[in-house]
Scaffold this motif. Sequence first.
Motif, short mmCIF file in Angstrom:
data_model
loop_
_atom_site.label_atom_id
_atom_site.label_comp_id
_atom_site.label_asym_id
_atom_site.label_seq_id
_atom_site.Cartn_x
_atom_site.Cartn_y
_atom_site.Cartn_z
N ASN A 137 -78.13 2.81 65.57
CA ASN A 137 -78.01 4.24 65.93
C ASN A 137 -77.43 4.47 67.32
O ASN A 137 -77.11 5.59 67.68
CB ASN A 137 -79.39 4.90 65.88
CG ASN A 137 -79.90 5.04 64.45
OD1 ASN A 137 -79.12 5.01 63.51
ND2 ASN A 137 -81.20 5.18 64.29
N SER A 166 -77.16 6.87 62.09
CA SER A 166 -76.16 6.11 61.34
C SER A 166 -76.58 5.97 59.88
O SER A 166 -77.74 5.71 59.58
CB SER A 166 -76.01 4.71 61.94
OG SER A 166 -75.42 4.83 63.20
N THR A 191 -71.58 0.40 70.45
CA THR A 191 -70.92 0.32 69.15
C THR A 191 -69.51 -0.22 69.31
O THR A 191 -68.90 -0.05 70.36
CB THR A 191 -70.86 1.71 68.48
OG1 THR A 191 -70.16 1.60 67.25
CG2 THR A 191 -70.14 2.72 69.35
N VAL A 206 -73.75 12.01 61.65
CA VAL A 206 -72.93 10.85 62.04
C VAL A 206 -71.63 11.37 62.65
O VAL A 206 -71.00 12.27 62.09
CB VAL A 206 -72.61 9.96 60.82
CG1 VAL A 206 -71.61 8.87 61.17
CG2 VAL A 206 -73.89 9.35 60.25
#
Length: 358
Positions: free
Chosen positions: A342, A114, A352, A93
């Motif tokens: 992910n 993730s 994200t 991560v």
Amino acid sequence: MKVLAILYNGFKAAQQEPRLLGTVENKLGLDKWLASRGHELVVSSSKDGPDSDFQKHITDAEVLITTPFHPGYLTRDIMDKAKNLKICITAGVGSDHVDLNAAVEHKIQVLEVSGSNVTSVAEHVVMSILNLVRNFVPAHEMIERGDWQVSDIARNAFDLEGKVVGTIGAGRIGYRVLQRLAPFDCKELLYYDYAPLPANAVSNLKVRRVEDLDQFVSECDVVTVNCPLHEGTRGLVNEELLSKFKPGAWLVNTARGAICDAEAVKKALESGQLSGYAGDVWNVQPAPKSHPWRTMKNPLGGGNGMTPHYSGTTLDAQARYASGTKSILENYLDGKPQEPQNVIVGMGKYETKAYGQR
Ligand code: NAI
């Protein structure tokens, strides 16, 4: 298709312990599987400089796998030379070793596994907080030296109970840290994050959000850093912010070394503005022998809880991020959709919200 994996050397340990999957020797367990599908896997730890295997093989690799523990830094310049590169997979991560803005422009996807090691890191954070607050490392060193002087340790040892602890970043790791601290009866648990926690998370933990960073650090006895490294967090904990901390506070950073200014942290620790600094992440990895964080101390000769970057690479974590890397690769090869959590950079855009407000 060429898959390039930049991993750290495990040497004898990796030969003796096959569960050290994230090493050059054990290849994330991908070698036979990729070969059976007719793909070439190149694995190396050589990552820095123009003559490195990383820079040599990136020119025709379609997939890059690398790990935050031994990051191959994929800069814009290197990306320009990586004509076949389609997807970067972070075995773990934290994908700040990739220039994410450049990846958006180059239409190179960036994915990470993730959640794969978030519990591992949260446990390390709690351990580090206790190590600093209770002055554990100097106490243990005293015992190894053959000495016994309780007052030299106790003069700077405290209980976590009754202290204010706050996290910068309350995502998967930050929230798990707060959860794990709940039974310690801290005076208050605080968080600073542009994304608010859901209402049920706040009421479960009785955690309070502080929206101004200066105000936040001025209220905390312990600050823990749990946000990604991006242009909004690089150097966030600098001399100016450290001067706003409560005098004698403890700071734990397992997120990324470059979120904290190395010299400013050293000065703050040496002056006693910080009583302790702990973490496992460094602004350059591997950290040079001369890095000030290896040996810096507070005025009482303690307060250093640094380790090499391993909090998120326990054997349990390695099993999870190796299998997560394989799933991402399998989806890519089979043209299947990726798990949305992910995807950091999708086709030409950030997917994200955790890497800065855009
Ligand atoms: P996450 O994406 O679940 O949470 C990150 C949180 O940080 C989000 O809530 C986001 O809104 C917040 N954030 C982003 N910018 C911020 C800012 N400027 N100020 C305050 N909050 C901000 O990520 P997760 O899984 O909790 O991981 C966080 C970071 O921890 C990773 O990006 C990585 O750098 C580091 N990490 C370190 C490991 C180690 O082995 N030491 C292993 C795993 C992660």
